[in-house]
Design a protein around this motif. Structure first.
Motif, PDB file in Angstrom:
ATOM      1  N   ASP A  61       0.827  -1.208   0.000  1.00 50.37           N
ATOM      2  CA  ASP A  61       0.000   0.000   0.000  1.00 50.37           C
ATOM      3  C   ASP A  61       0.863   1.260   0.000  1.00 50.37           C
ATOM      4  OD1 ASP A  61      -2.207  -1.586  -0.004  1.00 50.37           O
ATOM      5  OD2 ASP A  61      -2.610  -1.411   2.153  1.00 50.37           O
ATOM      6  N   ILE A  62       1.944   1.222   0.783  1.00 52.21           N
ATOM      7  CA  ILE A  62       2.845   2.378   0.842  1.00 52.21           C
ATOM      8  C   ILE A  62       3.528   2.589  -0.512  1.00 52.21           C
ATOM      9  CG2 ILE A  62       4.940   3.288   1.910  1.00 52.21           C
ATOM     10  CD1 ILE A  62       4.096   1.834   4.487  1.00 52.21           C
ATOM     11  N   LEU A  63       3.970   1.479  -1.123  1.00 50.10           N
ATOM     12  CA  LEU A  63       4.671   1.580  -2.401  1.00 50.10           C
ATOM     13  C   LEU A  63       3.758   2.072  -3.521  1.00 50.10           C
ATOM     14  CD1 LEU A  63       6.759  -1.736  -2.249  1.00 50.10           C
ATOM     15  CD2 LEU A  63       7.653   0.597  -2.073  1.00 50.10           C
ATOM     16  N   LEU A  64       2.489   1.688  -3.447  1.00 50.95           N
ATOM     17  CA  LEU A  64       1.557   2.061  -4.511  1.00 50.95           C
ATOM     18  C   LEU A  64       0.840   3.383  -4.243  1.00 50.95           C
ATOM     19  CD1 LEU A  64      -0.117  -1.387  -5.351  1.00 50.95           C
ATOM     20  CD2 LEU A  64       1.723  -0.216  -6.576  1.00 50.95           C
ATOM     21  N   ALA A  65       1.134   3.992  -3.085  1.00 46.16           N
ATOM     22  CA  ALA A  65       0.476   5.261  -2.749  1.00 46.16           C
ATOM     23  C   ALA A  65       0.666   6.327  -3.828  1.00 46.16           C
ATOM     24  CB  ALA A  65       0.968   5.758  -1.394  1.00 46.16           C
ATOM     25  N   PRO A  66       1.868   6.470  -4.417  1.00 44.26           N
ATOM     26  CA  PRO A  66       2.033   7.492  -5.470  1.00 44.26           C
ATOM     27  C   PRO A  66       1.122   7.272  -6.673  1.00 44.26           C
ATOM     28  CG  PRO A  66       4.178   6.784  -4.658  1.00 44.26           C
ATOM     29  CD  PRO A  66       3.176   5.866  -4.048  1.00 44.26           C
ATOM     30  N   MET A  67       0.749   6.010  -6.930  1.00 43.42           N
ATOM     31  CA  MET A  67      -0.135   5.723  -8.061  1.00 43.42           C
ATOM     32  C   MET A  67      -1.543   6.251  -7.799  1.00 43.42           C
ATOM     33  SD  MET A  67       1.620   4.020 -10.388  1.00 43.42           S
ATOM     34  CE  MET A  67       0.400   3.097 -11.293  1.00 43.42           C
ATOM     35  N   ALA A  87      10.798  -2.068  -6.459  1.00 45.02           N
ATOM     36  CA  ALA A  87      10.380  -2.421  -5.094  1.00 45.02           C
ATOM     37  C   ALA A  87       8.984  -3.040  -5.107  1.00 45.02           C
ATOM     38  CB  ALA A  87      10.420  -1.188  -4.200  1.00 45.02           C
ATOM     39  N   VAL A  88       8.095  -2.507  -5.961  1.00 41.25           N
ATOM     40  CA  VAL A  88       6.751  -3.074  -6.084  1.00 41.25           C
ATOM     41  C   VAL A  88       6.817  -4.501  -6.590  1.00 41.25           C
ATOM     42  CG1 VAL A  88       4.567  -2.910  -7.345  1.00 41.25           C
ATOM     43  CG2 VAL A  88       5.610  -0.850  -6.386  1.00 41.25           C
ATOM     44  N   LYS A  89       7.688  -4.741  -7.572  1.00 38.27           N
ATOM     45  CA  LYS A  89       7.832  -6.085  -8.128  1.00 38.27           C
ATOM     46  C   LYS A  89       8.359  -7.058  -7.082  1.00 38.27           C
ATOM     47  CE  LYS A  89      10.218  -8.691 -11.738  1.00 38.27           C
ATOM     48  NZ  LYS A  89      11.197  -8.653 -12.852  1.00 38.27           N
ATOM     49  N   ILE A  90       9.365  -6.624  -6.327  1.00 38.58           N
ATOM     50  CA  ILE A  90       9.934  -7.488  -5.282  1.00 38.58           C
ATOM     51  C   ILE A  90       8.890  -7.785  -4.212  1.00 38.58           C
ATOM     52  CG2 ILE A  90      11.645  -7.597  -3.431  1.00 38.58           C
ATOM     53  CD1 ILE A  90      13.519  -5.971  -5.240  1.00 38.58           C
TER      54      ILE A  90
END
Length: 276
Positions: A61-67, A87-90
């Motif tokens: 959720d944190i990684l995708l927040a910018p989207m 990072a999202v992929k990992i």
């Protein structure tokens, strides 16, 4: 004799260490459907696995927040960098591994869906049947501590069964694998089943002095209960042979003979080799 298809017999082992809080399977012979709850377990190991999966969900959720940022939508492009995308992929790969670890413990997709929506772990987890079958053995008890590889239940899937047909050794010359077979049940109203011989065991049973032939047939609705008896007709191909009445054969210590009529009231003994 109707027998269980041994290729469809399976055991359910404990996958994690813990304590069984509640059993949902109480008797041998109980029908179990795939996905049905078998028992509930408290397992620190499962609790830890859930927490790790939840941590990865929160990290996602944190990684995708910018989207999801309104400014990025207004500009028509994402503010994520290449490192962010990596990072999202990992994170996705780690979540897949964590999810598979949970599914390996037979928790079912229901727990995964719950974690995805609530982000809250469960202390007591339901363990579900990986496939359908009839319970043949129960070795689990409420309050028992279990560890990985402990056998808890045994099942057999009766969607397919074996029909075991005893043959006497002197009948073997008449039959072969692949011969057509008609199966008739003594139960009224049941239609004949057409199939073929699948196996003839290459050994004689020492107690019955018979050889086992086997058929494999589908068993929808468990119409043929395990242990029931059926009439089996093997459609063997006819053999051409010189035949005499059994009573015409004279058995002696030196072999078998028959008396050949030569005409004019003359008879002579003739040695013969008898078959079936």
């Amino acid at each position: 004799n109707v027998a269980a298809d041994e290729s469809l017999v399976f055991n359910l082992n404990a996958k994690v260490e813990g304590v069984i809080r509640k059993l949902h399977i109480n008797s041998v012979g109980q029908q179990v459907a795939a996905g049905q709850v078998l028992y509930e377990i408290y397992s620190p190991e499962l609790l830890k696995s859930q927490e790790e999966y939840i941590d990865l969900l929160e990290e996602k959720d944190i990684l995708l927040a910018p989207m999801d940022d309104e400014d990025s939508h207004a500009r028509g492009k994402s503010t994520m960098t290449e490192d962010d995308m990596m990072a999202v992929k990992i994170n996705a790969e780690k979540r897949t591994v964590a999810r598979n670890n949970l599914l390996y413990a037979d928790v079912g997709n229901e727990l995964i869906a719950e974690l995805n929506s609530t982000y809250k772990s469960r202390e007591v987890v339901e363990i579900r049947a990986p496939q359908s079958g009839i319970v043949t053995r129960i070795e689990a008890h409420e309050g028992s501590a279990v560890k990985p590889m402990d056998n808890l239940f045994s099942f057999v899937n009766l969607s397919n069964v074996w029909i075991d047909v005893p043959l006497y050794p002197d009948q073997l010359a008449w039959v072969k694998e692949g011969d057509g077979v008609t199966i008739r049940s003594p139960q009224p109203g049941m239609r004949d089943i057409k199939t073929r011989l699948k196996l003839i065991a290459p050994m004689v049973d020492s107690s019955t002095r018979t050889v086992l032939a086997r058929l494999s047939i589908s068993n929808p609705g468990n119409q043929l209960p395990i242990g029931s008896f059926l009439d089996v007709i093997i459609h063997a191909k006819p053999h051409k042979a010189l035949a005499v009445p059994r009573s015409a054969v004279i058995r002696t210590g030196k072999g078998d003979i028959v008396i050949l009529a030569k005409g004019s009231s003359h008879f002579t003994p003739v040695e013969v080799e008898t078959g079936i």
